[in-house]
Write a protein that holds these residues in place. Structure first.
Motif, PDB file in Angstrom:
ATOM      1  N   HIS A  37       2.902   8.626  -4.675  1.00 52.07           N
ATOM      2  CA  HIS A  37       1.769   7.803  -4.571  1.00 52.07           C
ATOM      3  C   HIS A  37       0.823   8.910  -5.456  1.00 52.07           C
ATOM      4  O   HIS A  37      -0.216   9.458  -4.867  1.00 52.07           O
ATOM      5  N   PRO A  38       0.669   8.833  -6.659  1.00 52.09           N
ATOM      6  CA  PRO A  38      -0.149   9.655  -7.497  1.00 52.09           C
ATOM      7  C   PRO A  38      -1.602   9.226  -7.774  1.00 52.09           C
ATOM      8  O   PRO A  38      -2.411  10.201  -7.857  1.00 52.09           O
ATOM      9  N   HIS A  39      -1.840   8.128  -7.664  1.00 53.40           N
ATOM     10  CA  HIS A  39      -3.192   7.811  -7.744  1.00 53.40           C
ATOM     11  C   HIS A  39      -4.104   7.226  -6.640  1.00 53.40           C
ATOM     12  O   HIS A  39      -4.694   7.760  -6.146  1.00 53.40           O
ATOM     13  N   GLY A  40      -3.536   5.740  -6.510  1.00 52.86           N
ATOM     14  CA  GLY A  40      -4.324   5.042  -5.326  1.00 52.86           C
ATOM     15  C   GLY A  40      -4.262   3.729  -5.573  1.00 52.86           C
ATOM     16  O   GLY A  40      -3.059   3.196  -5.579  1.00 52.86           O
ATOM     17  N   MET A  41      -5.174   2.900  -5.480  1.00 52.86           N
ATOM     18  CA  MET A  41      -4.907   1.350  -5.809  1.00 52.86           C
ATOM     19  C   MET A  41      -3.988   0.856  -6.776  1.00 52.86           C
ATOM     20  O   MET A  41      -3.209  -0.075  -6.340  1.00 52.86           O
ATOM     21  N   SER A  42      -3.899   1.534  -7.900  1.00 53.22           N
ATOM     22  CA  SER A  42      -3.407   1.150  -9.060  1.00 53.22           C
ATOM     23  C   SER A  42      -2.039   1.300  -8.686  1.00 53.22           C
ATOM     24  O   SER A  42      -1.178   0.630  -9.228  1.00 53.22           O
ATOM     25  N   ASP A  43      -1.565   2.248  -7.935  1.00 44.93           N
ATOM     26  CA  ASP A  43      -0.082   2.586  -7.624  1.00 44.93           C
ATOM     27  C   ASP A  43       0.570   1.160  -6.893  1.00 44.93           C
ATOM     28  O   ASP A  43       1.504   0.838  -6.977  1.00 44.93           O
ATOM     29  N   GLY A  44      -0.610   0.582  -5.845  1.00 42.72           N
ATOM     30  CA  GLY A  44      -0.158  -0.433  -5.068  1.00 42.72           C
ATOM     31  C   GLY A  44       0.143  -1.658  -5.874  1.00 42.72           C
ATOM     32  O   GLY A  44       1.097  -2.687  -5.553  1.00 42.72           O
ATOM     33  N   LEU A  45      -0.796  -1.762  -6.860  1.00 45.95           N
ATOM     34  CA  LEU A  45      -0.767  -3.083  -7.538  1.00 45.95           C
ATOM     35  C   LEU A  45       0.430  -3.098  -8.655  1.00 45.95           C
ATOM     36  O   LEU A  45       1.224  -4.065  -8.779  1.00 45.95           O
ATOM     37  N   MET A  46       0.854  -1.904  -9.275  1.00 42.76           N
ATOM     38  CA  MET A  46       1.925  -1.924 -10.105  1.00 42.76           C
ATOM     39  C   MET A  46       3.242  -1.851  -9.220  1.00 42.76           C
ATOM     40  O   MET A  46       4.062  -2.620  -9.811  1.00 42.76           O
ATOM     41  N   PHE A  47       3.032  -1.352  -7.964  1.00 44.14           N
ATOM     42  CA  PHE A  47       4.369  -1.386  -7.238  1.00 44.14           C
ATOM     43  C   PHE A  47       4.777  -2.736  -6.945  1.00 44.14           C
ATOM     44  O   PHE A  47       5.996  -3.345  -6.922  1.00 44.14           O
ATOM     45  N   GLY A  48       3.768  -3.658  -6.549  1.00 44.37           N
ATOM     46  CA  GLY A  48       3.848  -4.989  -6.128  1.00 44.37           C
ATOM     47  C   GLY A  48       4.438  -5.945  -7.611  1.00 44.37           C
ATOM     48  O   GLY A  48       5.409  -6.781  -7.543  1.00 44.37           O
ATOM     49  N   ASP A  49       3.782  -5.425  -8.573  1.00 50.98           N
ATOM     50  CA  ASP A  49       4.189  -6.237  -9.571  1.00 50.98           C
ATOM     51  C   ASP A  49       5.551  -5.896 -10.378  1.00 50.98           C
ATOM     52  O   ASP A  49       6.505  -6.626 -10.389  1.00 50.98           O
ATOM     53  N   VAL A  50       6.091  -4.743  -9.883  1.00 51.75           N
ATOM     54  CA  VAL A  50       7.676  -4.320 -10.073  1.00 51.75           C
ATOM     55  C   VAL A  50       8.514  -4.896  -9.503  1.00 51.75           C
ATOM     56  O   VAL A  50       9.445  -5.796  -9.735  1.00 51.75           O
ATOM     57  N   ALA A  51       8.001  -5.048  -7.849  1.00 52.39           N
ATOM     58  CA  ALA A  51       8.954  -5.698  -7.038  1.00 52.39           C
ATOM     59  C   ALA A  51       8.968  -7.199  -7.382  1.00 52.39           C
ATOM     60  O   ALA A  51      10.036  -7.908  -7.023  1.00 52.39           O
ATOM     61  N   MET A  52       7.921  -7.991  -7.439  1.00 49.01           N
ATOM     62  CA  MET A  52       8.286  -9.302  -7.768  1.00 49.01           C
ATOM     63  C   MET A  52       8.712  -9.758  -8.753  1.00 49.01           C
ATOM     64  O   MET A  52       8.842 -10.851  -9.117  1.00 49.01           O
ATOM     65  N   MET A  53       9.210  -8.945  -9.776  1.00 50.62           N
ATOM     66  CA  MET A  53       9.994  -9.423 -10.871  1.00 50.62           C
ATOM     67  C   MET A  53      11.230  -9.853 -10.408  1.00 50.62           C
ATOM     68  O   MET A  53      11.914 -10.329 -10.907  1.00 50.62           O
ATOM     69  N   VAL A  54      11.830  -9.137  -9.152  1.00 52.52           N
ATOM     70  CA  VAL A  54      13.077  -9.237  -8.656  1.00 52.52           C
ATOM     71  C   VAL A  54      13.271 -10.248  -7.373  1.00 52.52           C
ATOM     72  O   VAL A  54      13.868 -11.094  -7.312  1.00 52.52           O
ATOM     73  N   ARG A  55      12.179  -9.961  -6.640  1.00 59.24           N
ATOM     74  CA  ARG A  55      12.144 -11.065  -5.236  1.00 59.24           C
ATOM     75  C   ARG A  55      10.702 -11.038  -4.762  1.00 59.24           C
ATOM     76  O   ARG A  55       9.973 -10.231  -5.070  1.00 59.24           O
ATOM     77  N   ASP A  56      10.412 -12.219  -4.240  1.00 58.85           N
ATOM     78  CA  ASP A  56       8.948 -12.715  -3.659  1.00 58.85           C
ATOM     79  C   ASP A  56       8.984 -12.472  -2.312  1.00 58.85           C
ATOM     80  O   ASP A  56       7.707 -12.606  -1.735  1.00 58.85           O
ATOM     81  N   ASP A  57       9.800 -11.980  -1.857  1.00 54.81           N
ATOM     82  CA  ASP A  57       9.826 -11.821  -0.068  1.00 54.81           C
ATOM     83  C   ASP A  57       9.464 -10.299   0.247  1.00 54.81           C
ATOM     84  O   ASP A  57      10.227  -9.547   0.888  1.00 54.81           O
ATOM     85  N   ILE A  58       8.240  -9.774  -0.475  1.00 55.47           N
ATOM     86  CA  ILE A  58       7.925  -8.382  -0.214  1.00 55.47           C
ATOM     87  C   ILE A  58       6.795  -8.403   0.593  1.00 55.47           C
ATOM     88  O   ILE A  58       5.924  -9.097   0.796  1.00 55.47           O
ATOM     89  N   ARG A  59       6.727  -6.955   1.418  1.00 57.03           N
ATOM     90  CA  ARG A  59       5.475  -6.746   2.242  1.00 57.03           C
ATOM     91  C   ARG A  59       5.292  -5.339   1.641  1.00 57.03           C
ATOM     92  O   ARG A  59       6.062  -4.549   1.801  1.00 57.03           O
ATOM     93  N   ILE A  60       4.013  -4.917   1.441  1.00 54.69           N
ATOM     94  CA  ILE A  60       3.651  -3.529   0.968  1.00 54.69           C
ATOM     95  C   ILE A  60       2.791  -3.108   1.919  1.00 54.69           C
ATOM     96  O   ILE A  60       1.917  -3.682   2.389  1.00 54.69           O
TER      97      ILE A  60
END
Length: 613
Positions: A86-109
């Protein structure tokens, strides 16, 4: 008017009485204005029926630009936990979700209370409080139960186990993740979820770090300002190989598993870790929002030019020389095994020695080592005994080991007559064991026999029976090579683990390497994890296999020596042999486990006696 995502007036005492122009000025400085503007545009797009998900729109409108490797490592179905630093803050969560949604949409962060203010993220989040007291603890227990249900239903959880953005560590003199929470490891065990480690590059700015050091709980207000900084950068995200439940069962406690997951994540950041092809994730102007580009590779010097491998003798000529050997040269033979072991001297077997040099060079060259000559023979081959493994059925050389009777070599040639004297300066403690030592080295098994069950075992049967002929020898010493066929990160990890777990307490430091491996290092915070995260060779083998593109584990010969009770004394880089990392190991046969001692030397073999004082 659409409500703001973050209103500065809500965060300061008496904010509703502060002039709007002053609040607007503060919001621009802190980054609230850009965040609110982007969030408004995201909501407008979503209300208009945009086909893009919230995370993709957020990375577009802020904008956040990153490159990505290893997306194929995320499983498309089944319970999965993606853990990230977790190097930054909010931007980590946004990029994290973007990456995961490329593969599957059943995510919870899993998010903290600040990310909870992002309305578009709420359908995807499970909220935890990382700053609260007892009430927060009770609320977090409810969140843990929700996570458990989500995973048991076969879905995907995204989590930053540190719980908050990385901070400066005086101990490590760099920005590092906060301690990872062990309750995530507990949930992973209970659900048998697959874990994918993920690493995001970068860190927060100086102001954020100063506030973190002085008043960590007050730094949340600076997170929007950090997003402005993040939007000016190009981030790098690496996804590592999946970690299976069976792999995680090798760790005995939740604390050890948490350290293991953190280490697997942090190893992805090293330049020496193979990452494969890079996927650029730009803003949405580019159709599809992604494109494949060639993998980024560090500049590599041209490989050295090698001489062609020499041509060897015909099988008939080699077999004739084998048959001409004196009977006592046969060291080991089994009726059920076509492989047998002979002990030969250079001046008695010119054709076999030539073949040995050819096969030695061919084998070493295949793994990035070798001398570069057509036949690997040196001056030491004239004074050492060669144990050769001969295939009686196929009439060819299958492998060999070089053994030197150290007392006899020093008597004739002095300490300079030892092979390893070219790489180490030996102190008095090492010299004191030389009269009872055999120097081992230049072991190889040809590629055709490396996957044959029993090849290495047969070679060690020969070594055991050779020692039976000279029972006064108590110690085996020599170097085991870790070649450049391993990535630098794997080599650095193996070196760190050997230094931490497998050093000889009496002899360590008494052999000084002429070219020590000063470049093969891990960050201090990663080295501290090794004690619990990599407690033994089995776990080390698993981690190395997870780093290597071809999935290979630690060198077989290194495992064998440690199984026999071998311990490390020193480490050297052999520039003349493909820059291999040479591990100087000493094996005291008094410490060899009984089962292995009897296997290789026979049930009636006696252990060497302690040297009389």
């Amino acid at each position: 008017m659409r409500p703001k995502m973050v209103d500065l007036g809500d965060y300061i005492p008496g904010g509703k009485y502060v002039p709007s122009w002053l609040l607007n000025l503060g919001e621009r400085y802190l980054g609230f204005h850009a965040l609110n503007k982007a969030h408004a545009r995201i909501e407008e797009d979503m209300e208009a029926g945009s086909g893009e998900n919230f995370f993709r729109l957020a990375c577009h409108y802020l904008p956040l630009h990153y490159s990505l490797t290893g997306l194929e490592n995320v499983p498309k179905v089944g319970p999965c936990v993606i853990v990230s630093n977790h190097p930054h803050g909010m931007s980590d969560g946004l990029m994290f979700g973007d990456v995961a949604m490329m593969v599957r949409d059943d995510i919870r962060i899993i998010v903290n209370e600040f990310l909870d203010c992002v309305r578009g993220m709420r359908p995807y989040e499970i909220k935890v409080d990382v700053y609260g007291g007892e009430e927060a603890t009770r609320a977090n227990l409810a969140s843990m139960r929700e996570i458990l249900r989500w995973l048991k239903d076969g879905h995907c959880i995204l989590v930053f186990p540190s719980g908050s953005a990385a901070t400066y560590s005086r101990r490590d003199r760099r920005v590092v993740d906060d301690p990872w929470q062990t309750n995530i490891a507990s949930l992973i065990r209970k659900t048998s979820a697959t874990v994918v480690p993920m690493h995001i590059s970068g860190h927060t700015g100086i102001l954020f770090q100063l506030v973190s050091l002085m008043a960590k709980g007050k730094r949340a207000g600076l997170l929007p300002r950090e997003i402005k900084r993040d939007c000016r950068m190009r981030h790098t995200i690496h996804l590592g190989k999946p970690i299976s439940p069976s792999e995680m069962r090798l760790l005995g406690s939740d604390e050890a598993l948490s350290d293991y997951l953190r280490l697997r994540t942090m190893l992805l950041r090293y330049p020496g870790t193979p990452h494969g092809s890079v996927m650029e994730i730009p803003p949405l102007e580019q159709p599809g929002g992604r494109r494949e580009v060639p993998a980024e590779e560090a500049a590599v010097t041209a490989p050295p030019k090698h001489a062609p491998i020499d041509e060897g003798a015909h099988a008939e000529a080699l077999e004739a020389e084998i048959r001409a050997l004196p009977e006592e040269c046969l060291i080991y033979r089994s009726e059920a095994n076509p492989l047998c072991i002979y002990a030969i001297e250079a001046h008695h077997s010119p054709l076999l020695m030539k073949e040995l040099g050819i096969q030695r060079e061919r084998t070493f060259r295949a793994v990035g080592e070798g001398t570069g000559t057509g036949c690997d023979l040196d001056r030491f081959d004239d004074t050492y005994t060669q144990l050769i493994m001969w295939d009686m059925k196929s009439r060819r050389l299958a492998g060999a080991y070089r053994i030197g009777r150290v007392d006899k070599i020093i008597e004739k040639h002095g300490i300079e007559g030892l092979y390893n004297a070219d790489f180490f300066r030996f102190g008095s403690r090492m010299r004191s064991i030389f009269p009872q030592s055999l120097e081992m080295g230049r072991a190889f098994i040809t590629p055709e026999y490396q996957r044959l069950a029993g090849s290495l075992d047969t070679l060690w049967m020969g070594i055991g029976h050779f020692i039976n002929r000279y029972p006064n020898y108590r110690y085996l010493f020599g170097t085991v090579s870790i070649s450049c066929a391993y990535c630098e990160t794997s080599r650095a990890l193996m070196l760190a683990c050997l230094q931490q777990h497998y050093m000889d307490e009496q002899l360590a430091g008494d052999a000084v390497a002429l070219t020590p491996p000063t470049d093969l290092t891990l960050y201090s915070e990663d080295r501290r994890l090794i004690e619990s995260a990599v407690p033994d060779l089995q776990v080390l083998n698993t981690v190395v296999a997870g780093l290597e593109p071809d999935g290979k584990g630690i060198p077989v010969l290194l495992r064998q020596y440690i199984r026999l009770g071998g311990r490390m004394v020193s480490f050297n880089i052999d520039a003349g042999f493909g820059n291999t990392l040479d591990c100087l190991v000493v094996t005291d046969l008094q410490n060899t486990p009984e089962r292995l001692f009897r296997r290789y030397r026979g049930v009636h073999a006696a252990r060497p006696e302690e040297e009389k004082a």
